[in-house]
Design a protein around this motif. Structure first.
Motif, PDB file in Angstrom:
ATOM      1  N   THR A 113       0.823  -1.201   0.000  1.00 52.65           N
ATOM      2  CA  THR A 113       0.000   0.000   0.000  1.00 52.65           C
ATOM      3  C   THR A 113       0.858   1.251   0.000  1.00 52.65           C
ATOM      4  O   THR A 113       0.547   2.236  -0.653  1.00 52.65           O
ATOM      5  N   ARG A 114       1.957   1.247   0.758  1.00 57.44           N
ATOM      6  CA  ARG A 114       2.833   2.409   0.768  1.00 57.44           C
ATOM      7  C   ARG A 114       3.418   2.656  -0.621  1.00 57.44           C
ATOM      8  O   ARG A 114       3.550   3.785  -1.066  1.00 57.44           O
ATOM      9  N   ALA A 115       3.782   1.581  -1.315  1.00 57.38           N
ATOM     10  CA  ALA A 115       4.301   1.754  -2.672  1.00 57.38           C
ATOM     11  C   ALA A 115       3.237   2.309  -3.596  1.00 57.38           C
ATOM     12  O   ALA A 115       3.502   3.156  -4.446  1.00 57.38           O
ATOM     13  N   SER A 116       2.009   1.827  -3.433  1.00 55.72           N
ATOM     14  CA  SER A 116       0.906   2.324  -4.250  1.00 55.72           C
ATOM     15  C   SER A 116       0.669   3.796  -4.008  1.00 55.72           C
ATOM     16  O   SER A 116       0.459   4.570  -4.927  1.00 55.72           O
ATOM     17  N   SER A 166      -3.495  -5.217  -6.345  1.00 56.26           N
ATOM     18  CA  SER A 166      -4.226  -4.529  -5.287  1.00 56.26           C
ATOM     19  C   SER A 166      -5.604  -5.116  -5.069  1.00 56.26           C
ATOM     20  O   SER A 166      -6.170  -4.970  -3.995  1.00 56.26           O
ATOM     21  N   SER A 167      -6.179  -5.734  -6.085  1.00 54.86           N
ATOM     22  CA  SER A 167      -7.503  -6.319  -5.923  1.00 54.86           C
ATOM     23  C   SER A 167      -7.471  -7.814  -5.706  1.00 54.86           C
ATOM     24  O   SER A 167      -8.499  -8.470  -5.785  1.00 54.86           O
ATOM     25  N   ARG A 168      -6.286  -8.354  -5.439  1.00 55.90           N
ATOM     26  CA  ARG A 168      -6.177  -9.796  -5.257  1.00 55.90           C
ATOM     27  C   ARG A 168      -6.907 -10.220  -4.002  1.00 55.90           C
ATOM     28  O   ARG A 168      -6.738  -9.645  -2.931  1.00 55.90           O
ATOM     29  N   SER A 226     -10.078  -1.509  -4.663  1.00 55.16           N
ATOM     30  CA  SER A 226      -8.649  -1.723  -4.445  1.00 55.16           C
ATOM     31  C   SER A 226      -8.380  -1.911  -2.964  1.00 55.16           C
ATOM     32  O   SER A 226      -8.738  -1.053  -2.156  1.00 55.16           O
ATOM     33  N   ILE A 227      -7.811  -3.028  -2.612  1.00 49.57           N
ATOM     34  CA  ILE A 227      -7.515  -3.320  -1.223  1.00 49.57           C
ATOM     35  C   ILE A 227      -6.021  -3.555  -1.080  1.00 49.57           C
ATOM     36  O   ILE A 227      -5.354  -3.910  -2.050  1.00 49.57           O
ATOM     37  N   PRO A 228      -5.463  -3.349   0.124  1.00 49.22           N
ATOM     38  CA  PRO A 228      -6.094  -2.911   1.367  1.00 49.22           C
ATOM     39  C   PRO A 228      -6.400  -1.415   1.351  1.00 49.22           C
ATOM     40  O   PRO A 228      -6.001  -0.699   0.443  1.00 49.22           O
TER      41      PRO A 228
END
Length: 627
Positions: free
Chosen positions: A120-123, A143-145, A254-256
């Protein structure tokens, strides 16, 4: 280990020539040098450099690496390091110049976001970069896995140190909407001055440009709320409605999730986009998602936030305070939305973390107002839970005797709460009035044969009367209550208007009440609902037409009957909002039956062509909008 560190001279790189025992001339031994791979790791290398023979060191052979000696390796590394240092100096100079040139671009304190897994930080880093602002996630597939659909593990790296974000004001674009820096700053000022006081959970010291760097969805949510009454751009809200909604659903896929996503849902549930049908309004569903996301992130256990992530997490005091205020707002909004919809609340009002906040003396005025709002919503939740906890009753209502005792206890608790809040702001006092109306609205669900029924109905009428008067006074002030209040305030206002309409027009109670002043107040309520209307044909505008329709009827007892027994509600499963849904059922039934009965008569023809009735027939579909 970093490849940027200059490797030390490897032991054994060169061997000293040894004397011959037999006095023979010194033999020149093969020269030993470290290969590129071993140099990077500062490890001993057993490679023998020989121009005639090509060899491989044992480490590269074991690890199947390319073993070679690059004479330009050292020079290339030095050039790269020098280039990076120049870039860093250039970046620092640019930041310093930006800070000195514009005080708005300077950050008083860092934007602190809760730590989340490294993906998430990279995103977030990619999303906030100037070259990539199109999507909310780095890799849609990643991200949606869904957990459990892959056996590939995700290894989280240790948490990187938090750094301050210097947000440079820039024009922003979403869909077919493009805003200049001046327009963005104006919208943010409108939000802070007029909307923020009703739910002060964001930090006013953080600029709108900093919010964009941490969350594009939160940025556009704030802009959308501020655009509701923007006179200089009256069509901006309609343009934003579709684009922001699409961005919302794209972000939720998009998670988390992050703290900013939860804060965006809080804003969009408090001031949702206008709609003409409650069945098409996703606010109740979004409120449930908001609470679930907050719980999954660990907002309800801010002191033990590390239990909900896979990396070391230590919240600072600023972060901890932000988590607590966001979780308080989640519960406030979820409870308020559920009361306005007449549905059960999916909240955790008995949460331990909601009772451990610092003393009021250490809180700001906005923090105190937010804490009071939470206490009031906790009381409303307790009212709903106490009065509808009987599993043996079809509507969940407790027995008559038990309900009367609960009325006395809950009223006493509310009086104590009002006594404590005597010096609170007008907005807090309004929330207390809404809580009182929520409690007293359950009186309409009693049987008329219960002791003290008529007295309680009169008290209910006076409570609704006082709430509408209070709203009119607040709107006459500079705050402009009807223009900026949250949507759940409108729903409570509608409930109060229908209570006055139904009780005042009952044949039994019209002898006990001042009908003339009641009609005058209803006229003011109709005008106020039209003032609350944000878009043409939205719910406040349509409900004002329904109330106006009942006020113009020649027979005022159509909605509530002649006797005290006729005041009984048909709809009994929508909690304190049952009065609204019951009145809409009566409107629909009267409209259809009256139209069928007089369809071919001359009287009906005159009625349909009368000016007052022709205006109200524009609401023919209004009876179905709440079902």
């Amino acid at each position: 280990m970093s490849s940027e560190a200059l490797p030390a001279e490897v032991p054994g790189d060169q061997t000293e020539p040894q004397d011959s025992r037999e006095g023979e001339p010194l033999a020149k031994q093969p020269r030993r040098r470290a290969c590129n791979e071993c140099k990077q790791q500062k490890l001993r290398c057993d490679l023998v450099a020989n121009d005639a023979v090509s060899s491989t060191c044992s480490r590269c052979q074991r690890l199947k690496l390319t073993c070679k000696i690059d004479n330009d390796f050292r020079r290339t590394r030095k050039r790269r390091k020098s280039f990076e240092l120049e870039n860093e100096v250039r970046d620092l100079r640019r930041r310093l110049a930006t800070r000195e040139a514009s005080s708005n671009a300077a950050v008083e304190w860092p934007i602190l976001t809760p730590a989340v897994p490294s993906e998430t930080r990279a995103s977030d880093a990619i999303r906030s970069s100037p070259s990539n602002t199109s999507g909310p996630s780095l890799d849609p597939k990643e991200s949606s896995r869904v957990p459990g659909l892959t056996t590939q593990p995700v290894i989280d790296q240790p948490q990187a140190p938090r750094r301050s974000i210097i947000a440079i004001p820039r024009p922003r674009k979403l869909g077919n909407v493009e805003l200049s820096v001046e327009e963005i700053d104006e919208l943010y000022l409108i939000y802070i001055l007029h909307y923020h006081p009703y739910l002060p959970f964001l930090d006013p010291g953080t600029t709108i440009h900093e919010y964009y760097e941490s969350s594009e969805l939160l940025f556009w949510s704030i802009v959308s709320v501020a655009a509701r009454r923007l006179q200089s751009h009256p069509t901006l809200l309609q343009k934003l409605a579709r684009s922001v909604t699409d961005l919302l659903w794209k972000s939720l896929r998009s998670i988390p999730y992050s703290l900013r996503a939860v804060q965006s849902l809080i804003i969009l549930c408090t001031w949702p986009f206008p709609t003409s049908s409650s069945t098409a309004d996703p606010t109740y569903m979004l409120a449930g998602m908001m609470v679930q996301l907050g719980t999954q992130m660990g907002l309800h256990r801010a002191l033990s936030a590390e239990d909900f992530v896979k990396v070391p997490l230590h919240l600072s005091m600023y972060e901890y305070s932000e988590w607590i205020k966001t979780w308080e707002s989640c519960n406030i909004v979820a409870q308020s939305v559920s009361v306005g919809c007449g549905l059960p609340a999916t909240i955790q009002m008995q949460d331990w973390s909601l009772t451990i906040a610092p003393e009021s003396a250490t809180l700001s005025l906005h923090d105190i107002a937010l804490r009071w709002h939470l206490r009031i919503e906790q009381f409303r939740h307790r009212v709903s839970q106490a009065l509808t906890s009987n599993a043996l009753d079809p509507a969940g209502f407790t027995s008559v005797r038990e309900r009367l005792s609960l009325y006395r206890l809950l009223n006493a608790s509310l009086v104590d709460l009002e006594r404590e809040a005597i010096n609170m702001t007008p907005i807090t006092r309004y929330y207390l009035s809404a809580a009182r109306l929520h409690l007293h609205s359950f009186y309409l669900l009693d049987e008329s044969s219960v002791d003290g029924y008529s007295d309680r109905i009169v008290v209910l009428y006076q409570t609704a009367y006082s709430l509408i008067e209070q709203c009119l006074e607040m709107d006459n002030e500079e705050s402009g209550f009807f223009h900026y209040c949250p949507f759940f305030c409108y729903q409570v206002f509608v409930s109060a208007a229908f209570i006055i309409l139904k009780v005042m027009m009952n044949g039994y109670f019209e002898k006990l009440l001042d009908v003339k002043s009641g009609r005058k107040l209803l006229d003011a309520a109709i005008s106020s609902l039209r003032k609350m209307s944000v878009a043409n044909n939205d719910l406040p505008g349509r409900l004002s037409d329904v109330i106006g329709f009942f006020c113009t009827l020649t027979d005022p007892r159509v909605i509530s009957g002649d006797s005290i027994d006729d005041l009984r509600l048909r709809v009994r499963n929508r909690l304190s909002m049952s009065i609204v849904y019951d009145s809409l059922w009566e409107w629909r039934k009267h409209f259809q039956s009256d139209g069928n009965r007089d369809e071919n008569s001359e009287i009906a023809q005159d009625k349909w062509t009368s000016p007052s009735y022709s205006v109200l027939t524009n609401t023919i579909s209004t009876a179905t909008i709440w079902f």
